[in-house]
Scaffold this motif. Structure first.
Motif, PDB file in Angstrom:
ATOM      1  N   SER C  89       4.726  19.944 -40.667  1.00  0.00           N
ATOM      2  CA  SER C  89       5.977  19.937 -39.907  1.00  0.00           C
ATOM      3  C   SER C  89       5.823  20.461 -38.497  1.00  0.00           C
ATOM      4  O   SER C  89       6.829  20.602 -37.796  1.00  0.00           O
ATOM      5  N   SER C  90       4.580  20.732 -38.064  1.00  0.00           N
ATOM      6  CA  SER C  90       4.377  21.305 -36.747  1.00  0.00           C
ATOM      7  C   SER C  90       5.387  22.441 -36.565  1.00  0.00           C
ATOM      8  O   SER C  90       5.574  23.252 -37.474  1.00  0.00           O
ATOM      9  N   SER C  91       6.053  22.494 -35.404  1.00  0.00           N
ATOM     10  CA  SER C  91       7.043  23.547 -35.154  1.00  0.00           C
ATOM     11  C   SER C  91       8.455  22.985 -35.272  1.00  0.00           C
ATOM     12  O   SER C  91       9.386  23.503 -34.665  1.00  0.00           O
ATOM     13  N   PRO C 120       3.130  24.725 -32.709  1.00  0.00           N
ATOM     14  CA  PRO C 120       2.711  25.341 -33.982  1.00  0.00           C
ATOM     15  C   PRO C 120       1.615  26.385 -33.803  1.00  0.00           C
ATOM     16  O   PRO C 120       1.505  27.308 -34.597  1.00  0.00           O
ATOM     17  N   ASN C 121       0.801  26.252 -32.736  1.00  0.00           N
ATOM     18  CA  ASN C 121      -0.310  27.194 -32.570  1.00  0.00           C
ATOM     19  C   ASN C 121       0.141  28.553 -32.051  1.00  0.00           C
ATOM     20  O   ASN C 121      -0.683  29.457 -31.931  1.00  0.00           O
ATOM     21  N   PHE C 139      -5.276  23.912 -34.216  1.00  0.00           N
ATOM     22  CA  PHE C 139      -4.150  23.622 -35.101  1.00  0.00           C
ATOM     23  C   PHE C 139      -4.092  22.123 -35.353  1.00  0.00           C
ATOM     24  O   PHE C 139      -4.033  21.329 -34.421  1.00  0.00           O
ATOM     25  N   LEU C 140      -4.088  21.755 -36.643  1.00  0.00           N
ATOM     26  CA  LEU C 140      -4.124  20.349 -37.041  1.00  0.00           C
ATOM     27  C   LEU C 140      -2.858  19.990 -37.814  1.00  0.00           C
ATOM     28  O   LEU C 140      -2.202  20.854 -38.379  1.00  0.00           O
ATOM     29  N   ILE C 141      -2.572  18.701 -37.816  1.00  0.00           N
ATOM     30  CA  ILE C 141      -1.368  18.209 -38.498  1.00  0.00           C
ATOM     31  C   ILE C 141      -1.791  17.169 -39.532  1.00  0.00           C
ATOM     32  O   ILE C 141      -2.613  16.297 -39.231  1.00  0.00           O
ATOM     33  N   GLU C 143      -0.029  14.889 -43.128  1.00  0.00           N
ATOM     34  CA  GLU C 143       1.215  14.632 -43.867  1.00  0.00           C
ATOM     35  C   GLU C 143       1.346  15.573 -45.058  1.00  0.00           C
ATOM     36  O   GLU C 143       2.430  16.033 -45.393  1.00  0.00           O
ATOM     37  N   LEU C 149      -9.723  17.869 -44.526  1.00  0.00           N
ATOM     38  CA  LEU C 149      -9.483  18.025 -43.087  1.00  0.00           C
ATOM     39  C   LEU C 149      -9.881  19.419 -42.634  1.00  0.00           C
ATOM     40  O   LEU C 149     -10.629  19.598 -41.661  1.00  0.00           O
TER      41      LEU C 149
ATOM     42  N   TRP D 133       2.563  13.383 -37.764  1.00  0.00           N
ATOM     43  CA  TRP D 133       1.712  12.534 -38.609  1.00  0.00           C
ATOM     44  C   TRP D 133       2.296  11.143 -38.746  1.00  0.00           C
ATOM     45  O   TRP D 133       1.558  10.166 -38.809  1.00  0.00           O
ATOM     46  N   ILE D 151      -5.154  14.830 -36.342  1.00  0.00           N
ATOM     47  CA  ILE D 151      -4.124  15.128 -35.345  1.00  0.00           C
ATOM     48  C   ILE D 151      -4.250  16.578 -34.893  1.00  0.00           C
ATOM     49  O   ILE D 151      -4.217  17.495 -35.709  1.00  0.00           O
TER      50      ILE D 151
END
Lengths: 215, 392, 215, 392
Positions: C89-91, C120-121, C139-141, C143, C149, D133, D151
Motif C-alpha cells: 500500500s506504499s504510504s 513509504p521510506n 523500499f519496494l512495492i 501486490e 523479492l 503495483w 517496484i
C-alpha cells in the motif's frame, strides 16, 4: 532502592579493560592518538565522526562504546539514561590547540571544528549522539578522581527519580597523559535475564575507588 | 524532601555590581552592550558587555578590607575578583557562613582563567591557575568554605546545572545552605572562537526577532545563596521546586531540529514541581539570538504547551555571559517574581520564530507565582529550573 | 557465505510476537491506533516522537524496536547495517489524509507534518534515526508479500559485501488493516556468545514464507 | 562478476520526448521551467516543468499503432503513458525483448497515479489504480515482460535505487538485461505538499547559488536499458561500476548536518569501482536548490575528497522530477560522458555553499572517463552510482 554497577570500562597506562577483562594492551606508543587508533579500527564501528573528535572525546567515546557492548540500550527509556562525568583538566588539551591558532596575528586561523571541543561536556554530547541518550547530563571538575563527588551526584539522580540508569565516571586527558573509568549504574533489581553480559557490583564510593585503583 | 529557598543573591555585570543596580537598569531598559574597540579582545569593534575595570578594582579592595585580608589585589585574576566580590556581596547581609560544614559551595564556569594562556599573560600567575579546580580553590580559600567546591563546567547551561545540583543536595538534607556562584570573563580565546563560528552579531543581539543575526558576548558573575532554613528569611521567599536537564543527542554545536529535548527538560521540571502550563507566570529562556537556537526554543515552548506564557531573554541587555548566564539570569527571574515584573525582551521587535511564542515587548507589572528558567548549549545540553513564590 | 535470521518480530491480527513468542494480544480494538498505543506505553521507551509518526511508521517502528531488543546494535558497524522493506500500500493510508487537507479549497490546510509521511521510506528513516543505522536502504512495492523479492535484494547486498547485517521485511497498513514481519539477517558465523537472545534460522525465501504464514 | 553496460535510453521531459531532443536542449542551455498558471495544480502561478500534453497524446497513439495495440488511449493514465512511451522509445532500436525471461523490469516512482485521489478524477479508473503495483502491472502487461516488475519507491533516490538493484542483479548473473524506468507526474497533491514545507522557489531554482531559495518541481520519465551482453552493443559503451546507498539517521525531512552519510555512499561506490577522486570526471549531483540540501552536498563532496571535481545539477533545467530524476539525470550523465561534455549547472552564478565545490558554469567539452551521480531525499536516504566509459 539500591543501585549496582552493571558494566564498566577502564583505560589507563597501556591497557583497555571491560568488566575487568583486558581487551587490548599496547606498551609501544608515545601519543594518545597512536595508542587509540588501532583499537578504534579493531572495534570496526564504521563511525568516521570519531576521527574529527578531540582526544578527550575520543577517550570518552571509546570507554562508553565498551560499556554499551555489554548493555543492550534498546531495553531502556533513553530519555531516562543520564551521563555524569568528571575530570581534572576540563578541555585544556584542546584549549591549548585553539590558543595556538590565535597566538600569532599573522597566522590567525581559529577553527570552529577545534573551538567546539574547548568545552569538556562536548564529550557527553558525542556519547549521547552515538547512543541516542537524552537524559540528565552534568560535567564536574575536581583536582583528583573524587568518587564521592560522582557518587553523590548520581545517587541524587536516582533518589529524585530523574534517571532509570546512568553512565558515570572519570575521563581525563592532558598532553598524552590519559585515564578513563566509566560505569553503567542502574537499580539493582533491573531484570538481568535479558542481559547476561552484565556484572553486578553494589554502587558506592568505595566500589568506585576500588575500580579506579585497579584501572 | 525539604523546601529550598533563595536567601540572597548578587549580580556583577556591565550594568552594575549589585542585584539592585542591575534590576534598576533592566527596569529602565538600559542596555549594557556597547561597541568595544579593544585589540587585546578582537581586532575590530564589536558589541560587548564588559564589567568596568576601575569599579572592579575599587570594589575588590573594599572587599579585601572588609574581610580583613592583606593579600595583594595582583595575586587574584580578573575572574577570581568577580567571584569574590559577588559571593561577598551575596553573603554579607545573611547569617550563613562559608565555614559552616552545612554550607555547600558550587562554582560554575566555562573557561575559568583561560586568558592566562595568552602569551602576554604568561608568567603573571602559576600555570596551574588555568585549571578550573585551582581557580575554585583560590575562591574557596578566600572565604574558608568548609568543603571543597563542587565545580560545574557544562557549557552554556553550567549556571543552571550548578543551581540544580545545589537544589537537589539541599532537598534531601545533605547540606543546609548552598552558595552557588557562576562567572566568566571575556577573552580573545572565547571571542575568536565564536567569531570562527560566524555566530556573532555586528550589532547588539536581538533574541526572537525576525532580524536576529547572531549572539553578543558579555562577562560577569552572579551568586545565589540557597537554604532550607526558612527561619533565617523574612517575608515570602522564592523557592526552587523543580529542575531537570536533557541532551539533544543530535549535534555537538547545533541545536535540536525539533526542540523535543529541551521541552523534555521543561516538562520534567514542571512535573517535579507539580505545576501545569497555566501555573507558569513567565519563561526566562536562553534566547541567544542565533537563528537556530531561538527557532528551536520556540518549538520546545510549543511542544511543552507553553505558547500562552510570556517569554523573555536577557541576552539583549548583557549578551551571553556563558558560565555566569544561568546564575545571573536566575537572580533576575527571582527578583522579577518578587516584584511581579515582566521584563521586556530587549532587541525584540518583529516575531521571527516558527511558533507564536509570547515575547514580552514592554516591561509591565503582572501578578504571577512562578518562573520557568531554561538554558541550552553546545554539546546538545538543555536545562530547566522552576522558581516559585511562597504564598505568604 | 550463508546468512541467518537471528531475530524477528511479527504483528498481525490481534497479536505481537518476538522470536515466535507472544508479547501482547488485544482482541478488542477497532483502529490500529487503539491497538498500538497501549503496547507502545507498555514498552516505556520515552520516545515522544512516536506520537507524531503516521500509522505505517508506527507499525514499522514498533516491529523494529522488538527486533532490537534481541540484538545489541552496539556490537555492529552501524554504517553497514541495511534496511530493506516492502509493502503493498506504499504510504496510501497517509496519502488519503493529505488529500483530504486539499480537497476543499475553502478548507485548504496541507500540513508538512502529514505530507512528509506520504512516502513509504519515511518509515525506514524513523527506524534509522532511532537505532542510528546508516547503511543501505531500499523500499519496494509488491501486490502481496513476496519473499523472493526481499530475499534476492538482501542476498545481493550480502553477496556484494554492502552490509554486515540487514533488517528486512514487510510492513503494510491501510485503513486499519495492518501486518508486519521484520527479520534481522546476518552471516551465520556471527559469534553468538555475546548475544544469547538471538535465534538462528537459515535465511531463505522459504523460511520467510513460513514466518509470514505463522505471523 | 559480470560487467553491466548501458544499452539504450530515453528521456521524456518538458524539453522533449527523446534523449537526443533533451541533450540538444541542454547543450543549447534551454530551460524547461516555465511560469505555469493552472488552478488544478496550484492556485497561483509557479515555475514548473511540464510535459506537453498534446505531444504526449500524439506520441502515445503512435506507440499504440507501432505495438499493434487496440486499447483506447483513455484506458491509460498520464503517468502510464509516460512510462509506455519512454520504455518503447528506449527498447525500439535494441534486440532486447521484454518477454525474454532474462530481462528484468524495474520501475521507479514516488507517487504513481496519485492524481486519481482527486475528487475531479474519481471514477475515471478502477480505484486499485492508485496502488503502485497495479500501475506497474499495467505497464508490464502492455509490453508483456516475463517477470513481474520490481517496484522501487524510495523518495527522491528512487530512480538511482532502481538502477542500483538492476546493476547488482545483472552483475551476479541473475538476469541478463534490465529495463529500468522511472517517472512521476506533477499533481496538486505533490505541489501542495512541497508548498506546505515552504520549499518551493517563486522563480526557476538555482542550485548551489548564493541566492537559491528553494526547489522547482517538474514531471517526466526516463528509461535506461542495461545488459551484460556486450556483443549486442556497438562502440565503447558506458558501464556501471559501483553503487551504494546510505541513510542519515538524523531527520526525516531535513538533510544531514555533516554530509557524512552521503559521502559514505559516494566513497563506497568509488571503492566498489576501485576509483580514486582523481579518476572522477564530474559529479552530477542532486542539487535541489534548497538552502540545506545544497549546503549538505558541498560538505559531502568535501568529505569525499572531491572538491577538485566539476559538479552540476540538472534541476535548473527541468526541476525536481521526483521518481524520474535519478533515471533521467543518469541518462544525461551517460551521454555527457559519451560526448565528453561538462554541462552547465543552470541557475548558478554566485557560489553559495560552505565548501568550494567546482560548479560547472559553462558548457564545455572535456576529456573524462567517469561520472559519479548522487541523490538524496526525504527519509534521510542517499545514493551514489558510478558510470564509466569502456576504453575502446
Amino acid at each position: 532502592m539500591s543501585q549496582s554497577i552493571t558494566a564498566y570500562s577502564q583505560i589507563r597506562s597501556s591497557c583497555i579493560k571491560v568488566n575487568g577483562s583486558i581487551e587490548y594492551c599496547d606498551e609501544n606508543f608515545i601519543t594518545f592518538a597512536e595508542f587509540i587508533k588501532p583499537f578504534f579500527k579493531h572495534l570496526n564501528l564504521g563511525y568516521p565522526k570519531f576521527y574529527k573528535m578531540d582526544p578527550l572525546s575520543k577517550l570518552g567515546f571509546i570507554a562508553a562504546e565498551l560499556v554499551f557492548r555489554k548493555i543492550n540500550i534498546a531495553l531502556y527509556d533513553r530519555n531516562r539514561v543520564g551521563i555524569v562525568l568528571a575530570n581534572a583538566s576540563s578541555s585544556l588539551d584542546t584549549d591549548l590547540a585553539h590558543q595556538r591558532t590565535i597566538d600569532n596575528r599573522s597566522q590567525y586561523f581559529p577553527s570552529p571544528s577545534v573551538f567546539v571541543y574547548t568545552l569538556p561536556n562536548i564529550m557527553i554530547g558525542e556519547i549521547c549522539i552515538r547512543h541516542q541518550l537524552k537524559g540528565e547530563n552534568g560535567f564536574l571538575i575536581s583536582e583528583k578522581f573524587d568518587s564521592l563527588l560522582l557518587f553523590n551526584y548520581v545517587n541524587e539522580l536516582f533518589q529524585h527519580h530523574r534517571v532509570d540508569a546512568c553512565l558515570t565516571g572519570w575521563v581525563d586527558l592532558l598532553q598524552e597523559r590519559f585515564e578513563a573509568l566509566l560505569l553503567f549504574v542502574e537499580p539493582t533489581t533491573k531484570a538481568p535475564a535479558e542481559e547476561p553480559l552484565k556484572v553486578s557490583i553494589p554502587f558506592s564510593a568505595e566500589a568506585m575507588d576500588t575500580l579506579y585503583k585497579i584501572t | 524532601m525539604k523546601e529550598v529557598y533563595i536567601a540572597g543573591d548578587n549580580i556583577i555585570s556591565s550594568l552594575g555590581f549589585t542585584t539592585t543596580a542591575n534590576m534598576d537598569a533592566l527596569r529602565s531598559g538600559q542596555i549594557g552592550l556597547n561597541l568595544v574597540t579593544d585589540p587585546t579582545l578582537f581586532p575590530s569593534p564589536l558589541p560587548l558587555s564588559l564589567v568596568d575595570t576601575g569599579v572592579l578594582e575599587e570594589q575588590f579592595r573594599e572587599v579585601l578590607t572588609l574581610r580583613g585580608k592583606t593579600d595583594s589585589p595582583q595575586s587574584f585574576t580578573r575572574l577570581e575578583k568577580f567571584f569574590i566580590i559577588s559571593i561577598h556581596s551575596a553573603l554579607a547581609p545573611l547569617p550563613i557562613v562559608p565555614e559552616d560544614t552545612g554550607t555547600l559551595f558550587v562554582l560554575s564556569t566555562t573557561k575559568g582563567n583561560i586568558e592566562l594562556l595568552e602569551v602576554r599573560n604568561k608568567n603573571q600567575f602559576d600555570s596551574r591557575r588555568v585549571f578550573l579546580w585551582e581557580m575554585a580553590h583560590v575562591v574557596r580559600d578566600f572565604f574558608g568554605f568548609a568543603h571543597p567546591p563542587l565545580i560545574v563546567s557544562n557549557a552554556c547551561i553550567s549556571g543552571i546545572v550548578a543551581l540544580v545540583v545545589a537544589f537537589r543536595y539541599l532537598r534531601t538534607g545533605m547540606y543546609e545552605h548552598a552558595v552557588v556562584s557562576g562567572g566568566d570573563i571575556l577573552s580573545e580565546f572565547v571571542i575568536s572562537g565564536f567569531q570562527s563560528f560566524q555566530s556573532l552579531s555586528p550589532t547588539p543581539c536581538r533574541p526572537y526577532d525576525a532580524g536576529r543575526d547572531g549572539l553578543s558576548l558579555g562577562e560577569g558573575a552572579g551568586t545565589m545563596v540557597l537554604t532550607t532554613d526558612r527561619r533565617l528569611l523574612k517575608g515570602a521567599p522564592v523557592r526552587i521546586t523543580g529542575a531537570a536537564t536533557s541532551n539533544d543527542a543530535n549535534h555537538i554545536s547545533g541545536p535540536s531540529r525539533t526542540g523535543e529535548e529541551l521541552s523534555l527538560a521543561m516538562l520534567e521540571a514542571m512535573k517535579e514541581a507539580a505545576l501545569s502550563p497555566a501555573d507558569i507566570g513567565f519563561i526566562n529562556a536562553h534566547g541567544t539570538a542565533t537563528p537556530f537556537n531561538d527557532e528551536m526554543e520556540s518549538k520546545s515552548i510549543a511542544l511543552a504547551g507553553l505558547l500562552d506564557v510570556p517569554v523573555n531573554s536577557l541576552k539583549g541587555y548583557w549578551g551571553h555571559t556563558l558560565g555566569a548566564a544561568g546564575v545571573i539570569e536566575s537572580v533576575v527571574a527571582v527578583h522579577a517574581l518578587e516584584d511581579q515584573l515582566l521584563i521586556r525582551s530587549a532587541g525584540f521587535e518583529t516575531p521571527g520564530v516558527p511558533h507564536p511564542i509570547r515575547v514580552i515587548s514592554e516591561t509591565v507589572e503582572q501578578p504571577m507565582n512562578s518562573c520557568l528558567k531554561t538554558a541550552s548549549g553546545f554539546g546538545g545540553c538543555n536545562a530547566a529550573i522552576l522558581f516559585e513564590r511562597t504564598i505568604p
